[in-house]
Design a protein around this motif. Structure first.
Motif, mmCIF file in Angstrom:
data_model
loop_
_atom_site.group_PDB
_atom_site.id
_atom_site.type_symbol
_atom_site.label_atom_id
_atom_site.label_comp_id
_atom_site.label_asym_id
_atom_site.label_seq_id
_atom_site.Cartn_x
_atom_site.Cartn_y
_atom_site.Cartn_z
ATOM 1 N N VAL A 198 0.713 -1.054 0.025
ATOM 2 C CA VAL A 198 -0.031 0.011 0.159
ATOM 3 C C VAL A 198 0.899 1.313 0.108
ATOM 4 O O VAL A 198 0.680 2.167 -0.803
ATOM 5 C CB VAL A 198 -0.986 0.024 1.366
ATOM 6 N N MET A 199 1.924 1.085 0.854
ATOM 7 C CA MET A 199 3.006 2.268 0.795
ATOM 8 C C MET A 199 3.657 2.485 -0.411
ATOM 9 O O MET A 199 4.198 3.457 -0.638
ATOM 10 C CB MET A 199 3.700 2.381 2.254
ATOM 11 N N ASP A 200 4.087 1.363 -0.864
ATOM 12 C CA ASP A 200 4.951 1.264 -2.139
ATOM 13 C C ASP A 200 4.269 1.908 -3.027
ATOM 14 O O ASP A 200 4.565 3.040 -3.957
ATOM 15 C CB ASP A 200 5.140 -0.077 -2.599
ATOM 16 N N LEU A 201 2.855 1.590 -3.555
ATOM 17 C CA LEU A 201 2.246 2.290 -4.503
ATOM 18 C C LEU A 201 2.141 3.928 -4.240
ATOM 19 O O LEU A 201 1.939 4.857 -4.923
ATOM 20 C CB LEU A 201 0.992 1.647 -4.414
ATOM 21 N N ARG A 202 1.775 4.294 -2.797
ATOM 22 C CA ARG A 202 1.785 5.672 -2.476
ATOM 23 C C ARG A 202 3.174 6.319 -2.888
ATOM 24 O O ARG A 202 2.838 7.634 -3.427
ATOM 25 C CB ARG A 202 1.525 5.847 -0.890
ATOM 26 N N HIS A 203 4.330 5.566 -2.633
ATOM 27 C CA HIS A 203 5.553 6.193 -2.945
ATOM 28 C C HIS A 203 5.483 6.718 -4.535
ATOM 29 O O HIS A 203 5.869 7.806 -4.692
ATOM 30 C CB HIS A 203 6.691 5.135 -2.709
ATOM 31 N N ASP A 204 4.886 5.736 -5.341
ATOM 32 C CA ASP A 204 5.125 5.862 -6.901
ATOM 33 C C ASP A 204 3.883 7.230 -7.082
ATOM 34 O O ASP A 204 4.333 7.898 -7.831
ATOM 35 C CB ASP A 204 4.678 4.822 -7.442
ATOM 36 N N ILE A 205 2.992 7.275 -6.243
ATOM 37 C CA ILE A 205 1.837 8.245 -6.651
ATOM 38 C C ILE A 205 2.435 9.543 -6.076
ATOM 39 O O ILE A 205 2.213 10.444 -7.021
ATOM 40 C CB ILE A 205 0.591 7.786 -6.014
ATOM 41 N N PHE A 206 2.947 9.687 -4.892
ATOM 42 C CA PHE A 206 3.390 10.977 -4.339
ATOM 43 C C PHE A 206 4.446 11.490 -5.540
ATOM 44 O O PHE A 206 4.673 12.680 -5.710
ATOM 45 C CB PHE A 206 3.936 10.643 -3.026
ATOM 46 N N THR A 207 5.288 10.536 -5.903
ATOM 47 C CA THR A 207 6.430 10.837 -6.835
ATOM 48 C C THR A 207 5.744 11.610 -7.909
ATOM 49 O O THR A 207 6.221 12.454 -8.541
ATOM 50 C CB THR A 207 7.381 9.887 -7.115
ATOM 51 N N GLU A 208 4.813 10.859 -8.605
ATOM 52 C CA GLU A 208 4.160 11.302 -9.876
ATOM 53 C C GLU A 208 3.505 12.582 -9.673
ATOM 54 O O GLU A 208 3.526 13.602 -10.425
ATOM 55 C CB GLU A 208 3.003 10.227 -10.202
ATOM 56 N N MET A 209 3.201 12.886 -8.533
ATOM 57 C CA MET A 209 2.411 14.119 -7.894
ATOM 58 C C MET A 209 3.412 15.370 -7.927
ATOM 59 O O MET A 209 3.139 16.573 -7.831
ATOM 60 C CB MET A 209 1.663 14.171 -6.689
ATOM 61 N N GLY A 210 4.609 14.944 -7.781
ATOM 62 C CA GLY A 210 5.885 15.823 -7.645
ATOM 63 C C GLY A 210 6.595 16.098 -6.460
ATOM 64 O O GLY A 210 7.428 17.243 -6.012
ATOM 65 N N ILE A 211 6.279 15.183 -5.272
ATOM 66 C CA ILE A 211 6.979 15.081 -4.270
ATOM 67 C C ILE A 211 8.366 14.479 -4.169
ATOM 68 O O ILE A 211 8.400 13.220 -5.142
ATOM 69 C CB ILE A 211 6.018 14.339 -2.890
ATOM 70 N N GLU A 212 9.346 14.943 -3.848
ATOM 71 C CA GLU A 212 10.613 14.447 -3.941
ATOM 72 C C GLU A 212 10.959 13.602 -2.564
ATOM 73 O O GLU A 212 11.006 14.278 -1.632
ATOM 74 C CB GLU A 212 11.861 15.343 -4.486
ATOM 75 N N PHE A 213 11.705 12.400 -2.573
ATOM 76 C CA PHE A 213 12.060 11.718 -1.482
ATOM 77 C C PHE A 213 13.384 11.481 -1.557
ATOM 78 O O PHE A 213 14.069 11.053 -2.530
ATOM 79 C CB PHE A 213 11.004 10.326 -1.442
ATOM 80 N N VAL A 214 13.986 11.768 -0.369
ATOM 81 C CA VAL A 214 15.364 11.689 -0.234
ATOM 82 C C VAL A 214 15.527 10.515 0.743
ATOM 83 O O VAL A 214 15.507 10.812 2.237
ATOM 84 C CB VAL A 214 16.185 12.908 0.004
ATOM 85 N N LEU A 215 15.752 9.265 0.564
ATOM 86 C CA LEU A 215 15.832 8.300 1.687
ATOM 87 C C LEU A 215 17.025 7.845 2.168
ATOM 88 O O LEU A 215 17.933 8.218 1.505
ATOM 89 C CB LEU A 215 14.709 7.187 1.102
ATOM 90 N N ASN A 216 16.774 7.036 3.117
ATOM 91 C CA ASN A 216 18.214 6.376 3.715
ATOM 92 C C ASN A 216 18.956 7.771 4.157
ATOM 93 O O ASN A 216 20.228 7.861 4.118
ATOM 94 C CB ASN A 216 19.141 5.641 2.837
ATOM 95 N N THR A 217 18.623 8.713 4.624
ATOM 96 C CA THR A 217 19.228 10.167 4.861
ATOM 97 C C THR A 217 18.921 10.576 6.268
ATOM 98 O O THR A 217 17.728 10.981 6.376
ATOM 99 C CB THR A 217 19.109 10.966 3.742
ATOM 100 N N GLU A 218 19.641 10.382 7.369
ATOM 101 C CA GLU A 218 19.286 11.130 8.708
ATOM 102 C C GLU A 218 19.793 12.362 8.845
ATOM 103 O O GLU A 218 20.828 12.583 8.660
ATOM 104 C CB GLU A 218 19.925 10.079 9.879
#
Ligand code: FAD
Ligand code: SF4
Length: 471
Positions: A198-218
């Motif tokens: 469910v959250m994997d799909l959300r990741h794709d959708i949010f990215t399509e919407m223009g949200i950028e994710f920078v993961l593995n980054t504390e």
């Protein structure tokens, strides 16, 4: 033809069917099966459209519930999903994990006598179905403002904030120390309540919407907070609460005593292939497990232990069942899966064997004393009732306290007396901290609470940021 307003009398409330117990007990997969289209339409039609929708008021994000129930009843799923996405960033998640009995469904006019409308299940159905059929949030009217905001934490608060910002033409860049988005949705809440796809799909959708994710980054370790403060127009903190509450017992650090969240996270990491060190995994197979606590986290621990093949799983709680803080639905699910509940038991110490390993919990029976000022009755020990509840493993699930970062003070972010970030909802700009450029919301501001309240605070903080940026 005029609508039959007495539909709720003829059509009973039904919940989505559950999978057979044997299948549930061995799988880290959601236990509810989907409702059919016709079931959803029939259930949605039970809504009275009662003029003053208490459900909507009680829902923390104030969903337009009667309106999307009507659209679902008419099979207009894309319109229902679009409307649902106007007030809730993660409707398909809330439909799965909100304690509806305390929120929308608890307030439904039909609740007491006829059974509330199955609001949560229909909310989940609408967005799940719309996504499957190719619907995506309508971003066609968005005009870029040229502003950008750093969001720290990809949990529900951070995602709620990013959702509103991106829909208003402000670029959100979301930083998270984990490899996946979702915060506790991904790493705390087990897959039998919320499957990880469910959250994997959300990741794709949010990215399509223009949200950028920078993961593995504390932030504060892999990237300096100062850099974000300098490079972005504002910063939102949605970092959650992670300091676990200790019992304060003797032998609490004995081998065989575990904290709830590391236990759940290690199990999830193994399930989703993110395990880095096999020693982190805590295996309850064949063990007698006692979980201390009565909230959602405790329920997730007992049901995880069942699925790991524990011999016996007991939830011991110091008050009675009526006073348990967790969702009643999850208590029932745990019971169906074979968890034993022992109420009115107060732990005093961890019992250890001659090798220093935990072998049980020293317990005393309790009875409820007079109500305090808040109306809550405190447990009092019954004399002479001391005994040992035997166990091979003990999990402590007493909840969480704020875990503010050391560097907050360097940037003028003030905490309250409990260690929560001070960011008032009704300040000049909603959820602005004592540093005007820094906003905050979710568990780190209100204390450990719910997914939907964290989403709400993230969204409201985004409104505050938009006002602050004057866009
Ligand atoms: P979180 O979800 O904790 O997200 C914070 C994010 O910030 C994390 O991803 C973290 O990695 C990131 N972060 C922190 N510090 C940094 C940093 N320095 N740099 C980068 N990233 C950082 N609520 C319900 O409504 N229903 C339930 O059934 C339910 N079950 C639960 C079960 C468990 C086991 C637990 C622990 C909680 C449960 N809750 C439930 C509560 C709910 O999950 C939380 O209230 C909610 O997730 C809080 O959202 P948040 O965004 O404030 O924080
Ligand atoms: Fe109910 Fe939660 Fe959905 Fe609101 S967000 S309608 S409280 S399930």
């Amino acid at each position: 033809m005029a609508k039959n307003v007495y539909q709720f009398v003829d059509v009973e409330r039904i919940d989505p069917p559950k999978k057979p117990i044997a299948a549930r007990r061995s799988a880290f997969a959601e236990i509810y099966q989907p409702m059919s289209d016709s079931q959803v339409q029939g259930q949605a039609d039970r809504c009275l459209d009662c003029g003053n929708p208490y459900c909507e008021w009680k829902c923390p994000v104030h969903n337009f519930i009667p309106q999307w129930l009507k659209l679902a009843n008419e099979g207009r799923i894309f319109e229902a999903a679009e409307l649902s996405s106007k007030t809730n960033t993660l409707p398909e998640v809330c439909g799965r994990v909100c304690p509806q009995d305390r929120l929308c469904e608890g307030a439904c006019t039909l609740n007491d006598d006829f059974g509330a409308v199955t609001i949560g299940s229909i909310e989940k159905y609408i967005t799940d179905t719309a996504f499957k059929q190719g619907w995506r949030p309508d971003m066609s009217g968005v005009v870029d403002t040229g502003k950008k905001v750093a969001v720290i934490g990809a949990g529900p608060a951070g995602l709620g904030c990013a959702d509103i910002l991106v829909r208003n033409g402000v670029k959100p860049v979301v930083f998270d120390k984990y490899a996946k988005i979702g915060g506790l949705l991904t790493f705390g809440i087990p897959a039998f309540k919320l499957e990880k796809e469910v959250m994997d799909l959300r990741h794709d959708i949010f990215t399509e919407m223009g949200i950028e994710f920078v993961l593995n980054t504390e932030v504060g370790k892999d990237i300096a907070f100062e850099q974000l403060l300098n490079e972005y127009d504002a910063v939102f903190l949605g970092m959650g609460t992670y300091k676990y509450m200790k019992g304060g017992f003797a032998n609490e650090s004995a081998s065989g005593v575990y904290e709830a969240l590391p236990y759940l996270i290690a199990n999830t990491n193994r399930q989703i292939g993110l395990e880095q060190n096999a020693d982190d995994f805590i295996d309850m197979q064949g063990k007698s497990v006692v979980v201390l606590g009565g909230g959602d986290t405790a329920m997730d621990c007992v049901r995880t232990a069942v699925r790991q093949g524990a011999k016996r799983v007991i939830c011991a709680y110091r008050r009675d069942e009526q006073n348990m803080p967790g969702s009643k639905r999850e208590v029932q699910n745990a019971r169906e899966e074979g968890v034993e509940f022992m109420f009115n038991l107060q732990p005093s110490d961890i019992a250890i064997d001659e090798n220093g390993n935990a072998c049980g919990v020293h317990m005393v029976k309790t009875e409820l004393g007079p109500a305090d000022a808040a109306g809550r009755r405190s447990p009092q020990a019954v004399e002479g009732s001391e005994h040992i509840l035997e166990a091979d493993a003990v999990i402590i699930a007493f909840g969480f306290q704020p875990s503010p970062s050391d560097w907050f003070a360097d940037y003028g972010v003030i905490l309250d007396e409990k260690g929560r970030v001070r960011a008032p909802r009704n300040g000049k700009f909603a959820y602005q901290t004592s540093n005007p450029k820094i906003f905050a919301g979710g568990d780190m501001v209100r204390g450990s609470d719910l997914v939907v309240t964290a989403i709400d605070e993230g969204r409201k903080a985004a409104d505050g940021i938009l006002d602050y940026l004057n866009v």
